[in-house]
Design an enzyme around this catalytic site. Structure first.
Site, PDB file in Angstrom:
ATOM      1  N   LYS A 177      -0.293 -16.212  -9.632  1.00  0.00           N
ATOM      2  CA  LYS A 177       0.426 -15.611  -8.494  1.00  0.00           C
ATOM      3  C   LYS A 177       0.399 -16.551  -7.296  1.00  0.00           C
ATOM      4  CE  LYS A 177       2.583 -12.353  -6.287  1.00  0.00           C
ATOM      5  NZ  LYS A 177       2.088 -11.595  -5.195  1.00  0.00           N
ATOM      6  N   ASN A 194       6.501 -18.366  -0.281  1.00  0.00           N
ATOM      7  CA  ASN A 194       6.171 -17.751   1.007  1.00  0.00           C
ATOM      8  C   ASN A 194       6.360 -18.702   2.192  1.00  0.00           C
ATOM      9  OD1 ASN A 194       5.509 -15.822  -0.881  1.00  0.00           O
ATOM     10  ND2 ASN A 194       3.765 -15.048   0.239  1.00  0.00           N
ATOM     11  N   SER A 251       9.990 -12.346   2.087  1.00  0.00           N
ATOM     12  CA  SER A 251       8.614 -12.537   1.612  1.00  0.00           C
ATOM     13  C   SER A 251       7.620 -11.974   2.630  1.00  0.00           C
ATOM     14  CB  SER A 251       8.322 -14.029   1.387  1.00  0.00           C
ATOM     15  OG  SER A 251       8.133 -14.672   2.638  1.00  0.00           O
ATOM     16  N   SER A 252       6.432 -11.685   2.142  1.00  0.00           N
ATOM     17  CA  SER A 252       5.422 -11.099   3.037  1.00  0.00           C
ATOM     18  C   SER A 252       5.109 -12.055   4.187  1.00  0.00           C
ATOM     19  CB  SER A 252       4.155 -10.768   2.251  1.00  0.00           C
ATOM     20  OG  SER A 252       3.704 -11.893   1.537  1.00  0.00           O
ATOM     21  N   ARG A 273      -1.833   5.084  14.227  1.00  0.00           N
ATOM     22  CA  ARG A 273      -0.847   4.941  13.142  1.00  0.00           C
ATOM     23  C   ARG A 273      -1.138   5.969  12.034  1.00  0.00           C
ATOM     24  NH1 ARG A 273      -0.459  -0.879  10.675  1.00  0.00           N
ATOM     25  NH2 ARG A 273      -2.590  -0.316  10.105  1.00  0.00           N
ATOM     26  N   ASN A 300      -2.536 -10.645  -2.135  1.00  0.00           N
ATOM     27  CA  ASN A 300      -2.122 -12.036  -2.290  1.00  0.00           C
ATOM     28  C   ASN A 300      -3.278 -12.958  -1.944  1.00  0.00           C
ATOM     29  OD1 ASN A 300       0.562 -11.912  -3.120  1.00  0.00           O
ATOM     30  ND2 ASN A 300       1.396 -12.044  -1.043  1.00  0.00           N
ATOM     31  N   GLY A 315       0.823  -1.210   0.000  1.00  0.00           N
ATOM     32  CA  GLY A 315       0.000   0.000   0.000  1.00  0.00           C
ATOM     33  C   GLY A 315       0.856   1.259   0.000  1.00  0.00           C
ATOM     34  N   LYS A 345      -4.090  -7.687   4.076  1.00  0.00           N
ATOM     35  CA  LYS A 345      -3.899  -9.134   4.117  1.00  0.00           C
ATOM     36  C   LYS A 345      -5.221  -9.834   3.795  1.00  0.00           C
ATOM     37  CE  LYS A 345       0.348  -9.018   5.580  1.00  0.00           C
ATOM     38  NZ  LYS A 345       1.434  -9.529   4.742  1.00  0.00           N
ATOM     39  N   ASN A 369       3.349 -17.968  -4.815  1.00  0.00           N
ATOM     40  CA  ASN A 369       3.316 -17.682  -3.378  1.00  0.00           C
ATOM     41  C   ASN A 369       3.259 -18.973  -2.557  1.00  0.00           C
ATOM     42  OD1 ASN A 369       1.423 -14.747  -4.047  1.00  0.00           O
ATOM     43  ND2 ASN A 369       3.470 -14.779  -3.202  1.00  0.00           N
TER      44      ASN A 369
END
Ligand code: KPL
Length: 312
Positions: free
Chosen positions: A194, A202, A264-265, A42, A112, A19, A86, A198
């Site tokens: 994708k 991942n 990786s995320s 935040r 993802n 983002g 997420k 992943n």
């Protein structure tokens, strides 16, 4: 006098690594963009300190002050509402942002995992919906501070409920912001293409605490990643889904090289003690495999091992 061009409004939901990267680059390109955060503390901090994206060594950092709010009523109803949250937060984020969806708004899932569009459709009645995936490797150091460790393509695909031209318009905005963006005609194929990658990279990086490129340096990790990708690709094929590449293992190898230095995320989530997207990635592969009667032992093992981690 020519009519004044109306600014294209983009609201990005979720100031995570992806983002922030897209918000900062769109802002630099002159697109009117804002961020919606779920966390007011935040959001205030991000408004004060701005976003900073550090490119791979040698490049200049990109700093941008993008308006951030936790209150949807403070933001414009945009042309594109882009979900960068997420997969397990899709429902909550969409409920939070639903007031921003005007009749002319296209909701973009830039996430993802599998099943995000279905979650969005449970909240919005017949949304104008676009799906996108990105191969950029980005690591969040702290709120608003992101390392852009590897370039990748971004693909955009219209689904059954996408207004005509929306995919091209969104891709053009991304291109103007410096992203390589391509429009695909097959949404399901794009998402699975994708997810297969992943499903390999991942969990293997997350379980072994290594960056993406290190998978290729260890024969047993490479074999595990290639096996996971091969199984997931077999499930896709059995369901008549067209992948964007002929060889899943070769694609995993290519992405590992392209994003070699990236964390990786999923590994970022594990390191921070947060929930991972394992259920929307390998979990979705296993569920689809069970439906098609296809054995996916490697995906099952990776799913089990990630789920067995102590709860965050
Ligand atoms: O999508 C990614 C992720 O980390 O989630 C890749 C492409 C594997 C980059 O790290």
């Amino acid at each position: 006098m020519p009519p004044r061009a109306t600014p294209t409004q983009v609201v990005i939901v979720g100031p995570g690594a992806v983002g922030c990267l897209f918000a900062a680059a769109l802002h630099r390109a002159g697109t009117s963009v804002a961020l919606l955060d779920k966390d007011p503390v935040r959001a205030r901090h991000l408004n004060e300190s701005g976003l900073r994206i550090d490119p791979p060594p040698g490049g200049a950092p990109l700093c941008a002050f993008v308006p951030v709010s936790a209150n949807p009523a403070e933001l414009p109803r945009p042309a594109f509402l882009v979900l960068c949250v997420k997969a397990y937060d899709t429902g909550a984020a969409m409920r939070h942002a639903r007031g921003l969806v005007a009749p002319e708004t296209t909701v973009v899932s830039l996430q993802n995992g599998l099943g995000n569009a279905e979650q969005i459709r449970q909240i919005l009645v017949s949304p104008a919906l676009l799906c996108a995936v990105t191969g950029h490797g980005v690591t969040q150091l702290e709120s608003g501070r992101v390392v852009h460790a590897g370039n990748g393509e971004t693909y955009v695909a219209a689904g059954p409920d996408t207004p005509p031209g929306a995919a091209d318009r969104f891709a053009a905005l991304l291109e103007a912001a410096g992203f390589a963006a391509r429009v695909r005609d097959d949404c399901t194929g794009m998402l699975w293409s994708k997810a297969v990658v992943n499903a390999a990279i991942n969990p293997v990086t997350a379980l072994n605490d290594i960056p993406n490129g290190a998978i290729l340096e260890h024969a047993h990790l490479r074999d595990t990643a290639f096996a996971a990708a091969g199984e997931a690709a077999a499930v896709a094929r059995a369901r008549g889904i067209r992948l964007a590449y002929p060889d899943a293992a070769a694609e995993v190898e290519r992405v590992c090289r392209q994003t070699a230095g990236n964390v990786s995320s999923m590994l970022q989530d594990v390191r921070r003690g947060r929930q991972t997207e394992i259920d929307a990635i390998n979990g979705a592969v296993v569920r689809a495999a069970d439906g098609a009667g296809i054995p996916v032992p490697t995906n099952r093992m990776l799913l089990r091992r990630l789920r067995e981690r102590p709860a965050p």
